[in-house]
Enzyme design. Structure first.
Site, PDB file in Angstrom:
ATOM      1  CE  LYS A  36       5.277 -41.245  60.100  1.00  0.00           C
ATOM      2  NZ  LYS A  36       5.496 -40.882  58.708  1.00  0.00           N
ATOM      3  CB  CYS A  95      -6.319 -52.642  55.694  1.00  0.00           C
ATOM      4  SG  CYS A  95      -7.400 -51.300  56.137  1.00  0.00           S
TER       5      CYS A  95
END
Ligand code: NDP
Length: 458
Positions: free
Chosen positions: A158, A267
């Protein structure tokens, strides 16, 4: 199923223009895709190691041949600079190529035992659900699917709702390269529909998730209810620690790209800079020059070093951290007009408890604070719920090693800001995640170890 496709508009973050639409997958279609994936698993795992390796090499070649197209898609879908987007497509190619060597190297052990022989096998898990965020759509997708496929699993993936285009193209390239139908399926859609169904569905054997710590926590809880293995790559608030004995010019010149690359939506962004007090003022002067030289603008421009944020919502979120002008040290530039632009911003908070030093801003905002000595630097660096990456600048090798060992973080670099290398392990301490991706061991994270004893007694 309603029968009426739900369409989602793809917006170019640099222009706010709609550049395409994508059909969102509904729950019933997710179930159907998982069923097809399960069926394909039987065939994929049975393909001989050499043939699976060859198919993955062809897949890597197909990505390579399409590299410029993939990069251009990422520029218009995600607002990434063209230089970054080419690197990202190349990274996906290299990750697939690297793990194409794994099918022939999933080597078990032969363990000495009495009265027989004992063997271990690395068996694939089945259908793997990979949930990808919007910040690095191609690399993060490949870090999940490539080692999973190499170990003999099938994958349902996804992409983030905002950035599905390159993942969809990569799935087409896999098919064209000869990867069998349904071995790698990309299902664009909502996290609360597609992602959640991956977590809940009994035929999805493992989840790989990259995204926010909040959603990661929910996913881990969902997996716990089903004893489903999960790998989590979550947020960060990484420290860039600059000692007085470092090459200060180099440390300051490289600090902007370590946090403002991809507009800070990384991140691993070194979003806290800790500077030894004696050189703090000089460092700030050098940093200001470097920030003002940063080229922020049209991501299609070969010279662009920073593009826009991904969405208006993300820009609002980032802006909510820069409301107190008293702690703004200086800013760089950003275009005005359409696009989700935010200038590179350097903050100098006066309190170590300030939320800009603790929360992941995920935008071009960095906070700089002074420290007194080595122990103080380590204490401030570790005063975080996160522990993903970080950098240490010093000419003292013994100190570099001491501080590297003392900082609670999964990925550190000394006198550099090394980006993630696909052939070394990557992952976080504390709230930054669970498990490791990449490196030589990644395919084993997509297997169960099976032990078989064979008696040799007559
Ligand atoms: P999310 O964690 O919400 O999204 C990451 C992925 O998870 C997306 O594909 C999303 O789908 C999906 N998802 C969302 N909810 C669920 C759910 N309940 N079950 C399964 N999958 C789900 O991140 P955001 O995009 O909302 O970003 C918010 C913040 O998170 C950022 O500002 C940043 O601080 C952090 N973040 C960190 C990243 C990292 O690399 N560590 C990456 C992205 C964000 P959908 O696209 O439909 O939302």
């Amino acid at each position: 199923m309603t029968g009426v496709p739900v369409l989602h508009e793809i917006v170019n973050p640099a222009t706010e223009q709609v550049v395409g639409t994508v059909e969102l997958t509904e729950a019933a279609e997710v179930d159907a895709a998982i069923a097809r994936s399960k069926k394909a698993f039987a065939g994929w795992r049975a393909i001989s190691p050499g043939d699976r390796a060859r198919l993955l090499r062809r897949f890597a070649d197909a990505v390579d041949a399409d590299l410029e197209n993939l990069a251009q898609l990422e520029v218009s879908n995600s607002g990434h600079t063209i230089g970054n987007a080419r690197w990202e497509a190349g990274n996906a190619r290299d990750v697939i190529a690297y793990y194409s060597a794994a099918p022939e190297r999933l080597i078990g052990q032969q363990i000495p035992v009495a009265d027989g022989i004992d063997l271990t096998f690395h068996e694939p898990l089945g259908v793997i659900g990979v949930i990808v965020p919007w910040n690095f759509p191609m690399p993060i997708a490949s870090w999940g699917f490539a080692p999973a496929l190499a170990a003999g699993n099938t994958v349902v993936l996804k992409p983030a709702e905002l950035t599905p285009q390159t993942a969809l193209r990569i799935a087409e390239l896999a098919l064209a390269a000869g990867i069998p139908v349904d071995v790698l399926q990309v299902l664009p859609g909502k996290g609360s529909v597609v992602g959640q169904r991956f977590v809940e569905h009994p035929d999805v054997a493992k989840i790989v998730f990259t995204g926010s710590t909040e959603v990661g926590r929910q996913i881990m809880a969902g997996c716990a209810a089903r004893i489903k293995p999960v790998t989590l790559e979550l947020g960060g608030k990484s420290a860039n620690v600059v000692f007085a004995d470092s090459d200060l010019e180099l440390a300051a010149a490289s600090a902007p790209s370590a946090v403002f690359d991809n507009a800070g939506q990384d991140c691993c962004a070194r979003s806290r800079i800790l500077v030894e007090r004696g050189v703090y003022d000089r460092f700030m002067q050098l940093l200001e020059t470097a920030v003002q030289q940063l080229v922020v603008g049209d991501p299609r421009d070969e010279k662009a070093e920073m593009g826009p944020l991904i969405s208006g919502a993300q820009r609002d979120r980032v802006a909510s951290y820069v409301t107190d002008e008293r702690i703004v040290a200086f800013r760089g530039s950003a275009p005005s007009g359409p696009g989700f632009w935010f200038p590179p911003t350097v903050l100098a908070p006066t309190e170590l408890t300030d939320r800009v030093l603790h929360e992941e801003i995920f935008g071009p905002v960095v906070a700089v604070v002074p420290f007194e000595d080595e122990a103080d630097a380590v204490r401030i660096a570790n005063d975080s719920a996160f522990g993903l990456s970080g950098s240490i600048w010093t000419r003292d090798l013994a100190r570099a090693i001491r501080v590297s060992r003392a900082i609670e973080s999964g990925n550190l670099s000394v006198n550099s800001h090394s980006s993630v290398r696909y052939w070394t392990p990557f992952g976080g301490y504390k709230s930054s995640g669970l498990g490791r991706e990449l490196g030589p061991d990644a395919p084993f994270a997509f297997t169960e170890t099976k032990n078989v004893f064979i008696s040799t007694k007559g």
